[in-house]
Each structure stands twice: as C-alpha cells, then as structure tokens.
Design a protein around this motif. Structure first.
Motif, PDB file in Angstrom:
ATOM      1  N   ILE A  74       0.828  -1.302  -0.180  1.00  0.00           N
ATOM      2  CA  ILE A  74      -0.221  -0.016  -0.094  1.00  0.00           C
ATOM      3  C   ILE A  74       1.025   1.140  -0.148  1.00  0.00           C
ATOM      4  N   LYS A  75       2.091   1.318   0.508  1.00  0.00           N
ATOM      5  CA  LYS A  75       2.940   2.470   0.524  1.00  0.00           C
ATOM      6  C   LYS A  75       3.578   2.589  -0.773  1.00  0.00           C
ATOM      7  N   ILE A  76       3.521   1.751  -1.791  1.00  0.00           N
ATOM      8  CA  ILE A  76       4.122   2.111  -3.146  1.00  0.00           C
ATOM      9  C   ILE A  76       3.154   2.139  -4.118  1.00  0.00           C
ATOM     10  N   SER A  77       2.914   2.988  -5.078  1.00  0.00           N
ATOM     11  CA  SER A  77       2.164   3.299  -6.172  1.00  0.00           C
ATOM     12  C   SER A  77       2.910   3.149  -7.338  1.00  0.00           C
ATOM     13  N   ASN A  78       2.106   2.831  -8.483  1.00  0.00           N
ATOM     14  CA  ASN A  78       2.731   2.980  -9.856  1.00  0.00           C
ATOM     15  C   ASN A  78       2.958   4.575 -10.179  1.00  0.00           C
ATOM     16  N   ASP A  79       4.183   4.817 -10.591  1.00  0.00           N
ATOM     17  CA  ASP A  79       4.240   6.274 -11.018  1.00  0.00           C
ATOM     18  C   ASP A  79       3.690   6.646 -12.622  1.00  0.00           C
ATOM     19  N   SER A  80       3.088   5.649 -13.198  1.00  0.00           N
ATOM     20  CA  SER A  80       2.657   6.110 -14.587  1.00  0.00           C
ATOM     21  C   SER A  80       1.135   5.430 -14.763  1.00  0.00           C
ATOM     22  N   GLN A  81       0.555   4.335 -14.397  1.00  0.00           N
ATOM     23  CA  GLN A  81      -0.712   3.604 -14.393  1.00  0.00           C
ATOM     24  C   GLN A  81      -1.577   4.620 -13.690  1.00  0.00           C
ATOM     25  N   TRP A  82      -2.666   4.952 -14.179  1.00  0.00           N
ATOM     26  CA  TRP A  82      -3.995   5.960 -13.625  1.00  0.00           C
ATOM     27  C   TRP A  82      -5.374   5.102 -14.212  1.00  0.00           C
ATOM     28  N   PHE A  83      -6.098   5.477 -13.323  1.00  0.00           N
ATOM     29  CA  PHE A  83      -7.650   4.872 -13.531  1.00  0.00           C
ATOM     30  C   PHE A  83      -8.801   5.920 -13.344  1.00  0.00           C
ATOM     31  N   VAL A  84      -9.899   5.673 -14.005  1.00  0.00           N
ATOM     32  CA  VAL A  84     -10.843   6.477 -13.800  1.00  0.00           C
ATOM     33  C   VAL A  84     -11.995   5.553 -13.201  1.00  0.00           C
ATOM     34  N   THR A  85     -12.780   5.836 -12.112  1.00  0.00           N
ATOM     35  CA  THR A  85     -13.766   4.887 -11.751  1.00  0.00           C
ATOM     36  C   THR A  85     -15.159   5.290 -12.545  1.00  0.00           C
ATOM     37  N   LYS A  86     -15.797   4.509 -13.065  1.00  0.00           N
ATOM     38  CA  LYS A  86     -16.962   4.677 -13.726  1.00  0.00           C
ATOM     39  C   LYS A  86     -18.386   4.753 -12.946  1.00  0.00           C
ATOM     40  N   THR A  87     -18.116   4.220 -11.746  1.00  0.00           N
ATOM     41  CA  THR A  87     -19.183   4.005 -10.719  1.00  0.00           C
ATOM     42  C   THR A  87     -18.591   4.378  -9.388  1.00  0.00           C
ATOM     43  N   ASP A  88     -19.216   4.320  -8.055  1.00  0.00           N
ATOM     44  CA  ASP A  88     -18.770   4.790  -6.910  1.00  0.00           C
ATOM     45  C   ASP A  88     -17.925   3.408  -6.592  1.00  0.00           C
ATOM     46  N   ALA A  89     -16.780   3.585  -5.978  1.00  0.00           N
ATOM     47  CA  ALA A  89     -15.899   2.527  -5.662  1.00  0.00           C
ATOM     48  C   ALA A  89     -15.278   2.649  -4.298  1.00  0.00           C
ATOM     49  N   SER A  90     -16.312   2.400  -3.245  1.00  0.00           N
ATOM     50  CA  SER A  90     -15.918   2.968  -1.916  1.00  0.00           C
ATOM     51  C   SER A  90     -14.822   2.081  -1.215  1.00  0.00           C
ATOM     52  N   TRP A  91     -14.639   0.853  -1.804  1.00  0.00           N
ATOM     53  CA  TRP A  91     -13.566  -0.078  -1.427  1.00  0.00           C
ATOM     54  C   TRP A  91     -12.241   0.251  -1.571  1.00  0.00           C
ATOM     55  N   LEU A  92     -12.049   1.222  -2.638  1.00  0.00           N
ATOM     56  CA  LEU A  92     -10.872   1.749  -2.850  1.00  0.00           C
ATOM     57  C   LEU A  92     -10.522   2.915  -1.942  1.00  0.00           C
ATOM     58  N   ASN A  93     -11.540   3.549  -1.181  1.00  0.00           N
ATOM     59  CA  ASN A  93     -11.243   4.597  -0.137  1.00  0.00           C
ATOM     60  C   ASN A  93      -9.995   4.323   0.906  1.00  0.00           C
ATOM     61  N   GLY A  94      -9.059   4.901   0.866  1.00  0.00           N
ATOM     62  CA  GLY A  94      -8.192   4.835   1.716  1.00  0.00           C
ATOM     63  C   GLY A  94      -7.041   3.978   1.563  1.00  0.00           C
ATOM     64  N   GLN A  95      -7.096   3.247   0.239  1.00  0.00           N
ATOM     65  CA  GLN A  95      -6.284   2.192  -0.206  1.00  0.00           C
ATOM     66  C   GLN A  95      -5.482   2.553  -1.276  1.00  0.00           C
ATOM     67  N   TYR A  96      -5.858   3.593  -2.289  1.00  0.00           N
ATOM     68  CA  TYR A  96      -5.244   4.068  -3.371  1.00  0.00           C
ATOM     69  C   TYR A  96      -5.159   5.504  -3.398  1.00  0.00           C
ATOM     70  N   THR A  97      -4.284   6.218  -4.049  1.00  0.00           N
ATOM     71  CA  THR A  97      -4.228   7.587  -4.196  1.00  0.00           C
ATOM     72  C   THR A  97      -5.412   8.197  -5.187  1.00  0.00           C
ATOM     73  N   ASN A  98      -6.105   8.928  -4.656  1.00  0.00           N
ATOM     74  CA  ASN A  98      -7.119   9.623  -5.518  1.00  0.00           C
ATOM     75  C   ASN A  98      -6.550  11.167  -5.662  1.00  0.00           C
ATOM     76  N   PHE A  99      -6.506  11.499  -6.843  1.00  0.00           N
ATOM     77  CA  PHE A  99      -5.887  12.972  -7.240  1.00  0.00           C
ATOM     78  C   PHE A  99      -6.476  13.557  -8.115  1.00  0.00           C
TER      79      PHE A  99
END
Length: 140
Positions: A90-115
C-alpha cells in the motif's frame, strides 16, 4: 501548479480531469510532468471493466511503470474519481498507471491515491474499450 488536464483519445472524444493537488501534490506533479513530456501519448487503456478504465502503462500489459510513494487521502472514490494503480504494498504506487472509476468504488477509499475528478466527458470514459489509445493529454 496545473489545475486540470484534458485527455484526448485517438478514436475521438475528450474528458477533463480537475486535479486535487491539495490532497495528492506529488502524484499530481508526477502526472503533469509525464503529460507535458508526452509520455502518455499513444498509450492504451489496457484494463476496462464495468466500474473502471485504466491506462498509462508504457508496456500496455498492466505490469509497466515505475514506483512512487502512495499519497493516501480522505477523498472518496465516487464515479469519475481519478486514481493511481498500485501493487500489493500500500505504501508504493505505480508512477504511470492511472484509472478513472465509472461508478462509486468505496472499497478503494483509503487504499489508493485519489488525485482528481473527471468534470466533463464521463460519456467518453464510459465508451472506452480495451486497446483504445490516448492521443494526447493537455495540461492547464
């Protein structure tokens, strides 16, 4: 600091992302630097599911990209949220891959960087298919 980006697809269509540098400054800076260097131009969306689209992998496989520290924050992952992919640590993210959620995805809250948040063009995001390519990303 840049405040937004417009993503243009090779097949046509655009969507706009408003950045949240107040919540993920290093992630926004990294994305903006890559976009201005044309890093994302021609890269594919390699992952498309009913709830998410993901791209930015220089290999196009979901395995490419480098590492950067994860910037967890309190932004909820709702429809149109823009986040950064990561592996098991959880402390290390990818430096190039990014995503867009098409629906609510609350299971990602506090787990991934939302920018960021898509503020226009969610119909374009919804129409992305596996293999669709980014033409260019314009940062303002």
């Amino acid at each position: 600091m840049a405040t937004k980006a417009t993503v243009e697809l090779q097949k046509g269509g655009t969507f706009t992302i408003d950045f949240r540098a107040d919540k993920a400054p290093k992630t926004v800076e990294n994305f903006v630097t890559k976009a201005r260097a044309k890093f994302y131009d021609g890269l594919t969306f390699h992952r498309v599911e009913d709830w998410v689209v993901q791209g930015g992998d220089p290999q196009g496989t979901g395995r490419g990209g480098g590492n950067m520290p994860t910037e967890l924050n309190d932004l909820p992952f709702t429809a149109g949220s823009v986040g950064i992919a990561r592996g098991q640590d959880i402390k290390i993210s990818n430096d190039s891959q990014w995503f867009v959620t098409k629906t609510d995805a609350s299971w990602l809250n506090g787990q991934y960087t939302n920018f960021g948040q898509v503020t226009s063009g969610m119909d374009v995001v919804a129409g992305i298919k596996i293999g669709d390519k980014i033409k260019t990303i314009t940062v303002e």
